[in-house]
Design a protein around this motif. Structure first.
Motif, PDB file in Angstrom:
ATOM      1  N   VAL A 125       2.849  39.404  26.792  1.00 42.89           N
ATOM      2  CA  VAL A 125       1.471  39.171  27.251  1.00 42.89           C
ATOM      3  C   VAL A 125       0.590  40.355  26.876  1.00 42.89           C
ATOM      4  N   GLN A 126       1.090  41.571  27.065  1.00 40.75           N
ATOM      5  CA  GLN A 126       0.315  42.755  26.706  1.00 40.75           C
ATOM      6  C   GLN A 126       0.048  42.812  25.196  1.00 40.75           C
ATOM      7  N   PHE A 127       1.025  42.414  24.408  1.00 37.35           N
ATOM      8  CA  PHE A 127       0.833  42.375  22.953  1.00 37.35           C
ATOM      9  C   PHE A 127      -0.258  41.362  22.590  1.00 37.35           C
ATOM     10  N   PHE A 128      -0.231  40.190  23.191  1.00 35.78           N
ATOM     11  CA  PHE A 128      -1.240  39.161  22.899  1.00 35.78           C
ATOM     12  C   PHE A 128      -2.630  39.600  23.368  1.00 35.78           C
ATOM     13  N   ARG A 129      -2.691  40.328  24.483  1.00 32.71           N
ATOM     14  CA  ARG A 129      -3.987  40.822  24.977  1.00 32.71           C
ATOM     15  C   ARG A 129      -4.592  41.796  23.965  1.00 32.71           C
ATOM     16  N   LEU A 130      -3.760  42.690  23.415  1.00 31.20           N
ATOM     17  CA  LEU A 130      -4.256  43.641  22.417  1.00 31.20           C
ATOM     18  C   LEU A 130      -4.640  42.922  21.122  1.00 31.20           C
ATOM     19  N   SER A 131      -3.889  41.885  20.774  1.00 35.04           N
ATOM     20  CA  SER A 131      -4.163  41.152  19.535  1.00 35.04           C
ATOM     21  C   SER A 131      -5.514  40.447  19.581  1.00 35.04           C
ATOM     22  N   LEU A 132      -5.989  40.113  20.803  1.00 34.84           N
ATOM     23  CA  LEU A 132      -7.278  39.430  20.922  1.00 34.84           C
ATOM     24  C   LEU A 132      -8.430  40.340  20.513  1.00 34.84           C
ATOM     25  N   LYS A 133      -8.206  41.637  20.495  1.00 33.21           N
ATOM     26  CA  LYS A 133      -9.265  42.579  20.144  1.00 33.21           C
ATOM     27  C   LYS A 133      -9.279  42.917  18.653  1.00 33.21           C
ATOM     28  N   THR A 134      -8.348  42.356  17.891  1.00 36.74           N
ATOM     29  CA  THR A 134      -8.258  42.675  16.458  1.00 36.74           C
ATOM     30  C   THR A 134      -9.178  41.781  15.634  1.00 36.74           C
ATOM     31  N   GLY A 135      -9.330  42.146  14.360  1.00 38.54           N
ATOM     32  CA  GLY A 135     -10.167  41.351  13.468  1.00 38.54           C
ATOM     33  C   GLY A 135      -9.622  39.959  13.237  1.00 38.54           C
ATOM     34  N   GLU A 138     -11.092  37.086  15.513  1.00 43.90           N
ATOM     35  CA  GLU A 138     -12.547  36.906  15.597  1.00 43.90           C
ATOM     36  C   GLU A 138     -12.920  35.474  15.970  1.00 43.90           C
ATOM     37  N   SER A 139     -12.259  34.481  15.351  1.00 41.41           N
ATOM     38  CA  SER A 139     -12.585  33.081  15.651  1.00 41.41           C
ATOM     39  C   SER A 139     -12.196  32.733  17.089  1.00 41.41           C
ATOM     40  N   ALA A 140     -11.105  33.338  17.588  1.00 45.67           N
ATOM     41  CA  ALA A 140     -10.683  33.084  18.965  1.00 45.67           C
ATOM     42  C   ALA A 140     -11.700  33.653  19.948  1.00 45.67           C
ATOM     43  N   ARG A 141     -12.200  34.850  19.669  1.00 42.67           N
ATOM     44  CA  ARG A 141     -13.209  35.450  20.553  1.00 42.67           C
ATOM     45  C   ARG A 141     -14.485  34.631  20.534  1.00 42.67           C
ATOM     46  N   ALA A 142     -14.850  34.104  19.360  1.00 46.26           N
ATOM     47  CA  ALA A 142     -16.059  33.277  19.260  1.00 46.26           C
ATOM     48  C   ALA A 142     -15.892  31.990  20.073  1.00 46.26           C
ATOM     49  N   TYR A 143     -14.699  31.421  20.002  1.00 45.86           N
ATOM     50  CA  TYR A 143     -14.441  30.190  20.757  1.00 45.86           C
ATOM     51  C   TYR A 143     -14.542  30.452  22.261  1.00 45.86           C
ATOM     52  N   GLN A 154     -11.879  37.024  30.552  1.00 40.94           N
ATOM     53  CA  GLN A 154     -10.645  36.996  29.763  1.00 40.94           C
ATOM     54  C   GLN A 154      -9.589  37.912  30.375  1.00 40.94           C
ATOM     55  N   ALA A 155     -10.030  39.049  30.869  1.00 40.10           N
ATOM     56  CA  ALA A 155      -9.085  39.993  31.482  1.00 40.10           C
ATOM     57  C   ALA A 155      -8.541  39.447  32.798  1.00 40.10           C
ATOM     58  N   ARG A 156      -9.412  38.766  33.573  1.00 33.89           N
ATOM     59  CA  ARG A 156      -8.955  38.230  34.862  1.00 33.89           C
ATOM     60  C   ARG A 156      -7.831  37.211  34.683  1.00 33.89           C
ATOM     61  N   HIS A 157      -7.878  36.491  33.569  1.00 37.06           N
ATOM     62  CA  HIS A 157      -6.882  35.439  33.351  1.00 37.06           C
ATOM     63  C   HIS A 157      -5.855  35.835  32.283  1.00 37.06           C
ATOM     64  N   ASP A 158      -5.880  37.099  31.862  1.00 34.83           N
ATOM     65  CA  ASP A 158      -4.899  37.620  30.888  1.00 34.83           C
ATOM     66  C   ASP A 158      -4.857  36.812  29.603  1.00 34.83           C
ATOM     67  N   ILE A 159      -5.994  36.343  29.152  1.00 36.70           N
ATOM     68  CA  ILE A 159      -6.040  35.533  27.932  1.00 36.70           C
ATOM     69  C   ILE A 159      -5.793  36.431  26.720  1.00 36.70           C
ATOM     70  N   GLY A 160      -4.984  35.960  25.785  1.00 34.55           N
ATOM     71  CA  GLY A 160      -4.666  36.740  24.591  1.00 34.55           C
ATOM     72  C   GLY A 160      -4.721  35.891  23.332  1.00 34.55           C
ATOM     73  N   PHE A 161      -4.158  36.455  22.263  1.00 36.70           N
ATOM     74  CA  PHE A 161      -4.160  35.763  20.968  1.00 36.70           C
ATOM     75  C   PHE A 161      -2.868  36.082  20.231  1.00 36.70           C
ATOM     76  N   SER A 162      -2.238  35.041  19.668  1.00 38.34           N
ATOM     77  CA  SER A 162      -1.023  35.256  18.874  1.00 38.34           C
ATOM     78  C   SER A 162      -1.392  35.231  17.396  1.00 38.34           C
TER      79      SER A 162
END
Length: 653
Positions: A125-135, A138-143, A154-162
């Motif tokens: 989960v921590q890895f996916f949280r950090l991955s959400l901040k990478t380039g 970008e499309s995931a953050r826009a969505y 996003q932080a309250r619900h621990d949303i991340g990106f694989s």
């Protein structure tokens, strides 16, 4: 983990139920006897003013005579603290200074394995949280921004990106020294059929951690960013940690919010839950993309007694709601049911919140329908009942549905509600027979506002008399609840003239037998159930106030006599009206002797009921205004009128 019965017995012995319950209630010192451990208080499980909640400290059990809640110290902690059985046992064990028993070696081994897998999941989960901040995200953050979720949400619900790499999370975790087998056992990676290198299960997806009630991450849900992905949403496979049919998304936070009084809402997906939570509806869960299972339904009832199913307003959402009815019917218990808030067509909760705001969602929640109404609508949807055969088919399907209910009391109440709905569906809408150019025809009954129709001030003829008799019957039962036991069946059969009377009758049948010696407590309970307005409307009527069973409240014989006579007249009229309506429907030409005879028999039966056949043997008789008066009072009145008449005529006969 299973606990030895001896441990639980000792825990219950060491625990003072009075002390445990006393943290949540104020004891009624007038009714309670602390020396005997016999304690009374207003029930903590439903709103009431009277002390109907009883604790027997010597036996270690509690029971509420209002809502029928019952149990021991463990169940009380579970219900009031909104915790699991094991958590309740641990709480009581700490208070009793008892050590929890040692666990079975195999159980301990399994528990250690789960803990190890949960640690692996948390690092992922921590890895996916950090991955959400990478380039790459970008499309995931826009969505997420488009869906109205800022970084704080996003932080309250621990949303991340694989990331979309074949071994992104696998290499990250093995690089931190984690055994590859644990990564696979946690459901984060899989081994291909050809035995090649493991690959990540979640690639190029927004990640939603799924946590158990204790907050441990047990699985992941992923939404694909590629519109051509084979599955839009993907969940972790079944693992030692994760059983999809026994898990709920957002379980822990929802349980905590529901424990503070928030209504429990069941939505369809992750984004619906997050949107509702961010809008203030914290007690919201989702069944992880599948139809609600029996185990999930039991989980919902442990959180709240009446969850609100808020499914999408499309065909799939409606089908899911209707399937849930069949699942829930056999499992219903007193105080455990479902309500349904169906979204407007084409909208999900997230759409509704964005277009109309939280107030619109709150209105839907407040107006959620009970399950019996949705069952009724399912059976009549799109059907026309213009023949006896079609009506019989409806009856058959409804009987089949109700027969699934195991609890006899709930089954009876469902039957009553269905009868009422059926009556309003098939009740005659025509009131006047007239002649026109086309011959004989029925004239439609004019529309009447419901509240006006219920008023005896605007009623006329037989309708006013019926409403007055009904009011006397209901007031008699309210003030003399012991009499209800003798007349339960005729009270159930009675078809009442207004919704207010119907609601009060049902409440009297449900609660009356529990308060046969306490009319004041019964009145308080019914006021909480249906409101004070209906009771005041009935008890304030003049003809009710002068009725003997009301004037002599508490006299069981007078109450029974009043109910016997008034119910006989009401039921006789109800039966005669049905006979007349049936006879009129049978008319196809000129009326013959058979019809005259039939209606004559009906009229005679009704006349027998209307006149007193016990004139010379009973102590009370009915006066001209409908009230019951003592026979000796009537004799004195008749003698007085005779004397006055003789005086006016100066002795002339």
């Amino acid at each position: 983990m299973s606990l030895p019965p001896s441990f639980l017995d000792e825990l219950r012995t060491r625990t003072s139920l009075t002390q445990v319950v006393g943290r949540k209630v104020m004891w009624d010192q007038r009714k309670s006897n602390q020396g005997k451990g016999d304690m009374w208080a207003p029930c903590p499980f439903h709103q009431e003013k009277s002390a109907s909640f009883h604790v027997d400290d010597r036996k270690g059990f509690y029971y509420c005579f209002g809502c029928q809640a019952k149990g021991d110290a463990i169940s009380f902690v579970r219900e009031t603290e909104n915790v699991s059985f094991m958590e309740a046992v641990e709480i009581l064990a700490r208070e009793a200074s008892m050590t929890m028993p040692a666990r079975d070696p195999k159980a301990q081994e399994k528990s250690d394995a789960r803990t190890e897998l949960a640690n692996v999941m948390e690092q992922a989960v921590q890895f996916f949280r950090l991955s959400l901040k990478t380039g790459a995200a970008e499309s995931a953050r826009a969505y997420l921004a488009k869906r109205g979720l800022d970084e704080a949400a996003q932080a309250r619900h621990d949303i991340g990106f694989s990331p979309d790499g074949r071994q992104a999370v696998f290499q990250h975790l093995t690089g931190k020294g984690i055994d590859p087998k644990l990564i696979i056992d946690a459901g984060l990676a899989a081994v291909p059929d050809n035995g090649g290198a493991p690959y990540d299960r979640f690639r190029g997806r927004i990640i939603f951690p799924i946590r158990d009630p204790r907050g441990r991450c047990i699985a992941l849900g992923g939404r694909a960013m590629d519109p051509n992905a084979r599955a839009k949403y993907l969940n972790s496979p079944e693992t030692l940690l994760f059983d999809k049919g026994r898990s709920l998304y957002n379980h822990g936070p929802a349980r905590e919010a529901a424990g503070k009084g928030a209504p429990l809402i069941v939505a369809e997906g992750y984004m619906d839950v997050i949107a509702l939570s961010e809008a203030g509806f914290k007690a919201t869960v989702a069944p992880l993309g599948t139809a609600i299972t029996e185990n999930q339904l039991q989980l919902l009832w442990r959180i709240a007694p009446e969850p609100i199913i808020a499914l999408d307003g499309d065909k799939a959402g409606l089908r899911a709601a209707l399937r849930l009815i069949d699942l829930a019917l056999p499992l219903l218990e007193a105080g455990k049911s479902l309500r349904f808030a169906i979204m407007p067509e084409g909208l999900d909760p997230d759409d509704l919140l964005k277009s109309k705001g939280p107030a619109a969602m709150q209105a839907l929640i407040d107006g959620a329908q009970p399950m019996v109404k949705l069952l009724w609508e399912r059976e009549i949807e799109g059907k026309i009942f213009d023949s006896p055969e079609r009506k019989a088919a409806l009856d058959k399907s409804l009987r089949a549905a109700i027969s699934k209910i195991q609890d006899p009391s709930i089954k009876r109440h469902y039957g009553d509600e269905i009868k009422e709905l059926r009556y309003h569906l098939f009740r005659p809408k025509r009131s006047e027979f007239s002649k026109g150019r086309g011959g004989k025809k029925w004239v439609a009954e004019p529309a009447v506002v419901a509240t006006t129709k219920q008023s005896t001030l605007v009623a006329s003829g037989d309708e006013a008399g019926q409403a007055m008799r009904e009011a006397v019957v209901l007031a008699t039962c309210l003030l003399n609840p012991e009499a209800i036991l003798a007349y339960e069946t005729p009270l159930e059969r009675l078809r009442l003239s207004s919704e207010a009377h119907h609601e009060l009758r049902n409440a009297l049948l449900e609660y009356g037998p529990n308060y046969i010696n306490s009319p004041s407590d019964l009145r308080n309970v019914i006021e909480q159930e249906i409101g004070i307005g209906t009771l005041e409307m009935i008890l304030s009527q003049r003809h009710v106030q002068i009725a003997p069973a009301v004037r002599h409240a508490g006299d069981l014989e007078i109450a029974k006599m009043c109910l016997a006579e008034e119910l006989a007249k009401l039921l006789s009229k109800q039966g005669s009206l049905r006979e007349v309506a049936q006879a009129m429907e049978d008319i196809t030409g000129e009326a013959g002797e058979w019809l005259t005879s039939r209606l004559g028999q009906v009229a005679e039966a009704r006349n027998r009921a209307e006149r007193s056949e016990t004139k010379d043997t009973v102590e009370y008789q009915q006066a001209e205004n409908g009230a019951l008066l003592k026979r000796e009072e009537l004799d004195k009145r008749d003698a007085l009128w005779a004397k006055i008449s003789f005086s006016k005529n100066k002795g002339r006969p």
